[in-house]
Design an enzyme around this catalytic site. Structure first.
Site, PDB file in Angstrom:
ATOM      1  N   HIS A  53     -30.937 -33.960 -27.212  1.00  0.00           N
ATOM      2  CA  HIS A  53     -29.145 -34.396 -27.564  1.00  0.00           C
ATOM      3  C   HIS A  53     -28.815 -35.006 -26.416  1.00  0.00           C
ATOM      4  CE1 HIS A  53     -27.690 -29.824 -29.467  1.00  0.00           C
ATOM      5  NE2 HIS A  53     -28.394 -31.072 -30.675  1.00  0.00           N
ATOM      6  N   GLU A  54     -28.583 -36.820 -26.834  1.00  0.00           N
ATOM      7  CA  GLU A  54     -28.025 -37.734 -25.873  1.00  0.00           C
ATOM      8  C   GLU A  54     -27.024 -37.786 -25.897  1.00  0.00           C
ATOM      9  OE1 GLU A  54     -27.352 -39.914 -23.178  1.00  0.00           O
ATOM     10  OE2 GLU A  54     -28.645 -39.517 -22.757  1.00  0.00           O
ATOM     11  N   GLU A 108     -30.596 -40.882  -9.297  1.00  0.00           N
ATOM     12  CA  GLU A 108     -32.151 -41.928  -9.733  1.00  0.00           C
ATOM     13  C   GLU A 108     -32.092 -42.773  -8.470  1.00  0.00           C
ATOM     14  OE1 GLU A 108     -31.452 -42.325 -13.590  1.00  0.00           O
ATOM     15  OE2 GLU A 108     -31.684 -39.957 -14.295  1.00  0.00           O
ATOM     16  N   HIS A 145     -30.311 -33.457 -18.289  1.00  0.00           N
ATOM     17  CA  HIS A 145     -30.639 -34.033 -17.696  1.00  0.00           C
ATOM     18  C   HIS A 145     -29.052 -35.301 -17.616  1.00  0.00           C
ATOM     19  CE1 HIS A 145     -35.695 -35.156 -18.750  1.00  0.00           C
ATOM     20  NE2 HIS A 145     -35.062 -33.799 -18.480  1.00  0.00           N
ATOM     21  N   GLU A 146     -29.162 -36.422 -16.538  1.00  0.00           N
ATOM     22  CA  GLU A 146     -28.524 -36.968 -15.703  1.00  0.00           C
ATOM     23  C   GLU A 146     -26.982 -35.968 -15.062  1.00  0.00           C
ATOM     24  OE1 GLU A 146     -30.855 -39.265 -18.198  1.00  0.00           O
ATOM     25  OE2 GLU A 146     -29.615 -38.050 -19.081  1.00  0.00           O
ATOM     26  N   GLU A 170     -32.773 -32.628 -14.677  1.00  0.00           N
ATOM     27  CA  GLU A 170     -33.804 -33.651 -14.568  1.00  0.00           C
ATOM     28  C   GLU A 170     -32.890 -34.001 -12.553  1.00  0.00           C
ATOM     29  OE1 GLU A 170     -35.317 -38.439 -15.578  1.00  0.00           O
ATOM     30  OE2 GLU A 170     -32.500 -37.890 -16.121  1.00  0.00           O
ATOM     31  N   ASN A 210     -29.159 -49.087 -12.062  1.00  0.00           N
ATOM     32  CA  ASN A 210     -28.808 -47.671 -12.529  1.00  0.00           C
ATOM     33  C   ASN A 210     -28.292 -47.877 -13.876  1.00  0.00           C
ATOM     34  OD1 ASN A 210     -28.352 -44.581 -13.400  1.00  0.00           O
ATOM     35  ND2 ASN A 210     -30.027 -44.601 -12.273  1.00  0.00           N
ATOM     36  N   GLU A 252     -40.290 -40.507 -15.617  1.00  0.00           N
ATOM     37  CA  GLU A 252     -40.251 -42.479 -16.523  1.00  0.00           C
ATOM     38  C   GLU A 252     -39.732 -43.475 -15.600  1.00  0.00           C
ATOM     39  OE1 GLU A 252     -35.635 -41.213 -17.800  1.00  0.00           O
ATOM     40  OE2 GLU A 252     -34.643 -41.107 -16.575  1.00  0.00           O
TER      41      GLU A 252
END
Length: 702
Positions: free
Chosen positions: A402-403, A160, A471-472, A490, A182, A496
């Site tokens: 789902h984080e 990112e 993501h990540e 992502e 980050n 974002e």
């Protein structure tokens, strides 16, 4: 055969069209390769091999024991994609090497396509090497000059970053400013960069370095010897510093080099997909592209909250939320989600993403907390069954979130139960997240351990017929061919960040040449209110784009998973422009690149799957530019109505981002368009075949 000598050449190899050439040489026992395109050097003499832990290295002392060549040509159809049919055509060189003293065997397989090269290491079952630990992979990519490059810093935990454009020789000096903050980051060295790395030589070659089919192996970065302009592979380590645990028979991912004298060819290349295995699933009926909206942007901007309360600490199973005071900012509530469902149903969207629906968000971030979420327990104001039934009655699905907060072993602890919960409640897709440092502590997002976790989650989801948008996670390497339920990633700096201070204006003119080489990105476009303070007065960020370019991104940033990311009330003020988001397809029969220059502009034309309609998108950098395109991709002899959503004459991403105009034209395959693109702007076009002559009355011909 056994070939021994100071310098041994294996058989040279040419691409099917004869324009790309590969040579392999065993030079004083060291495997090396060379690559050229139309007679120009692409990769100069570059060495191959491995440093091993507690064992003799696999770098030198080799004999050439076998050479095989082959050709392959097939056409295959992806479950979803940019093309209905993809051709996989290459010539192959296989060399088998035996280390004289140790009798260990290392094979290297090269596949040469018209637009580049893929190679990988293969270790057959053998008596003298079964288990081994990689200290470092020593694959070199020796550049033929001090190329212009579009790069982000090498990092074990994040991609990112904004891209930096510079000469290779300038990377070292720019690294300190290229590394920005980050939630989890581990820059590894100077100068080190990540793939996919896009470059342009002084003599006009476009060169891209990446990898394909990353499975059970560490993600590769590139470490630059800037005195000699040689990149060397740099694998992500584990918590102990080891780079990979291997058991023969095994193989590495493919290392890829895409090359052309036309930037469009890089965007059109399917090398990454073609180097992956065919689809692993017999049943793919449950896998389908998704156009969605979501309760997300208001939380990103700070208007709303993921958390239900302002408690400083909560524990799952112990905190009684029914006895706590809500913070009145919680976004994932019944009333709001129903409103989003209504909007999705009215405008033809497939799903609504809801983040912050489940308990635990009060102290999830930055705490290195193991048992932070259970992925099944909702907050008091989120009625799972009611919302499930309400969405179903409207013909809309809810999209799960789902984080993991980096607590991977906790996610695996709950994964089966969480996926079953989704199946029971009509969820068929999930956005997973890995924000923060990884637990087990010391592991990195891009190491072999985590690569194996992402693969486990993907295959486990398939058992429940669930599609994944990760993501990540580690950047994609074409695995969506084999596992098409990986419908999005992502793995780059997305929309974002426009609420966190902004992306570079030229960001979306680079990403298709870098991040998208490995697979689609969930970029989350469609922001119509560039002034973030309109949602949150304490947030002074601006989205560095015009509305016209936000529309273009649905075409230029390919994904079978596309979000209309802004708020419904904002779209209601621009329904004429919102029409393009409603109309644009997300699955394609054909794709053309009409204009392309990395860092400056990209113009795509795509044909909707199973339809005669086309869509065009142009993303522009910070300069005023004029786009000139032909409509020769249309079927000759037919007429179409082209609706052009373009920047107004006074549009500018910073001073006048909402200035757009919409015009209609009658077009044919002979039509041409000259269109001004504002700084941070662009345009989008929907092209629909004329059925009735009355449909074109009063419309200007182009």
């Amino acid at each position: 055969m056994l070939l021994i000598g100071i310098s041994v050449w294996a058989e040279g190899l040419k691409s099917p069209n004869g324009q790309t050439s590969l040579n392999f040489e065993l030079k004083d026992g060291v495997p090396t390769y060379y690559l050229s395109f139309k007679g120009k050097e692409v990769i100069k003499e570059s060495r191959l091999g491995f440093e091993l832990k507690d064992a003799e290295d696999l770098i030198s002392g080799f004999e050439l024991t076998a050479v095989e060549t082959a050709s392959f040509d097939e056409t295959w159809q992806p479950v979803w994609g940019e093309w209905k049919d993809i051709r996989n055509h290459y010539n192959e060189l296989f060399v088998s090497l035996t280390q004289t003293e140790t009798k260990r065997v290392m094979n290297i397989r090269f596949r040469l396509f018209d637009d580049g090269l893929g190679f990988r290491y293969e270790f057959p079952e053998q008596a003298n090497m079964t288990y081994f630990v990689i200290k470092e992979e020593n694959s070199e990519f020796a550049m033929a000059g001090d190329h212009k490059a579009f790069w982000i810093p090498g990092d074990y935990d994040t991609q990112e970053y904004d891209y930096t454009e510079s000469k290779l020789s300038e990377i070292r000096g720019l690294m300190s400013t290229a590394v920005t903050g980050n939630a989890s980051q581990t820059p590894f060295t100077e100068p080190g960069v990540q793939t996919a790395l896009m470059m342009k030589s002084d003599d006009g070659l476009y060169i891209n370095l990446h990898e394909a089919a990353l499975i059970d192996y560490s993600c590769m970065h590139l470490e630059l010897d800037d005195k000699n302009m040689i990149f060397k592979s740099h694998l992500t380590p584990d918590a102990r510093g080891d780079k990979g645990y291997m058991q023969a028979p095994c193989q590495s991912p493919w290392r890829t080099v895409i090359v052309s004298d036309d930037a469009a060819d890089v965007l059109m290349s399917n090398i990454t997909l073609n180097l992956n295995e065919p689809c692993a699933y017999d049943d793919v009926e449950w896998i389908e592209p998704v156009k969605y909206i979501g309760v997300w942007w208001e939380m990103i901007t700070g208007k709303g909250s993921w958390a239900y309360t302002d408690l400083p600490s909560v524990k799952l199973g112990e905190t009684d939320y029914s006895l706590t005071e809500p913070n009145d900012k919680h976004s994932a509530n019944n009333t709001k989600v129903k409103r989003y469902v209504d909007f999705a149903s009215e405008h033809g969207f497939d799903a609504v993403l809801v983040e912050g629906w489940n308990e635990g968000w009060e102290d999830w971030f930055g705490k290195s907390k193991d048992y932070v979420f259970d992925f099944v327990t909702p907050y008091p104001d989120f009625d799972v069954e009611m919302l499930r039934d309400y969405a179903k009655s409207k013909g809309v699905r809810l999209m799960m979130h789902h984080e993991t907060s980096g607590s991977v072993r906790n996610y695996e602890r709950h994964m089966d139960k969480a996926y079953q919960f989704m199946a029971d409640n009509n969820y068929n897709s999930v956005k997973s997240g890995y924000v923060g440092d990884i637990i087990p502590r010391g592991e990195y997002h891009y190491g072999q351990w985590m690569v194996n976790h992402y693969q486990y989650a993907l295959e486990k989801a398939a058992e429940y017929k669930i599609m994944i948008n990760a993501h990540e996670a580690v950047r994609p390497t074409g695995l969506c061919r084999t596992y098409p339920n990986l419908i999005g990633n992502e793995s780059a700096r997305g929309t974002e960040y426009e609420a966190f201070g902004g992306n570079n204006v030229n960001h979306t003119t680079i990403l298709p040449f870098t991040r998208l080489i490995g697979g689609p990105m969930d970029y989350t476009p469609g922001i119509f209110e560039p002034d973030v303070s309109q949602y949150n007065p304490d947030n002074g960020s601006r989205v560095r784009t015009t509305i016209a370019r936000q529309l273009a991104l649905y075409v230029t940033m390919y994904s079978p998973l596309q979000m209309a990311a802004d708020l419904p009330e904002t779209y209601a003020r621009h329904m004429d422009a919102f029409q393009f988001i409603k109309d644009v397809a997300i699955d394609w029969d054909d794709t053309k690149v009409l204009e392309a220059e990395p860092g400056d502009y990209i113009t795509f034309a795509r044909k909707e799957k199973g339809s005669s309609s086309w869509f065009v998108g142009r993303t522009n950098d910070e300069q005023v530019r004029t786009s000139k395109i032909k409509f020769d991709f249309l079927t000759p002899g037919k007429k179409y109505i082209a609706t052009v959503y373009a920047d107004a004459k006074d549009a500018h991403w910073e001073t006048n981002p909402k200035a757009y105009e919409i015009k209609k034209y009658v077009v044919t395959s002979r039509s041409k368009l000259s269109q001004m693109c504002a700084p941070g702007g662009g345009y989008a076009i929907s092209i629909v075949e004329v059925i009735e002559k009355s449909d074109i009355r009063g419309i200007k011909r182009l």
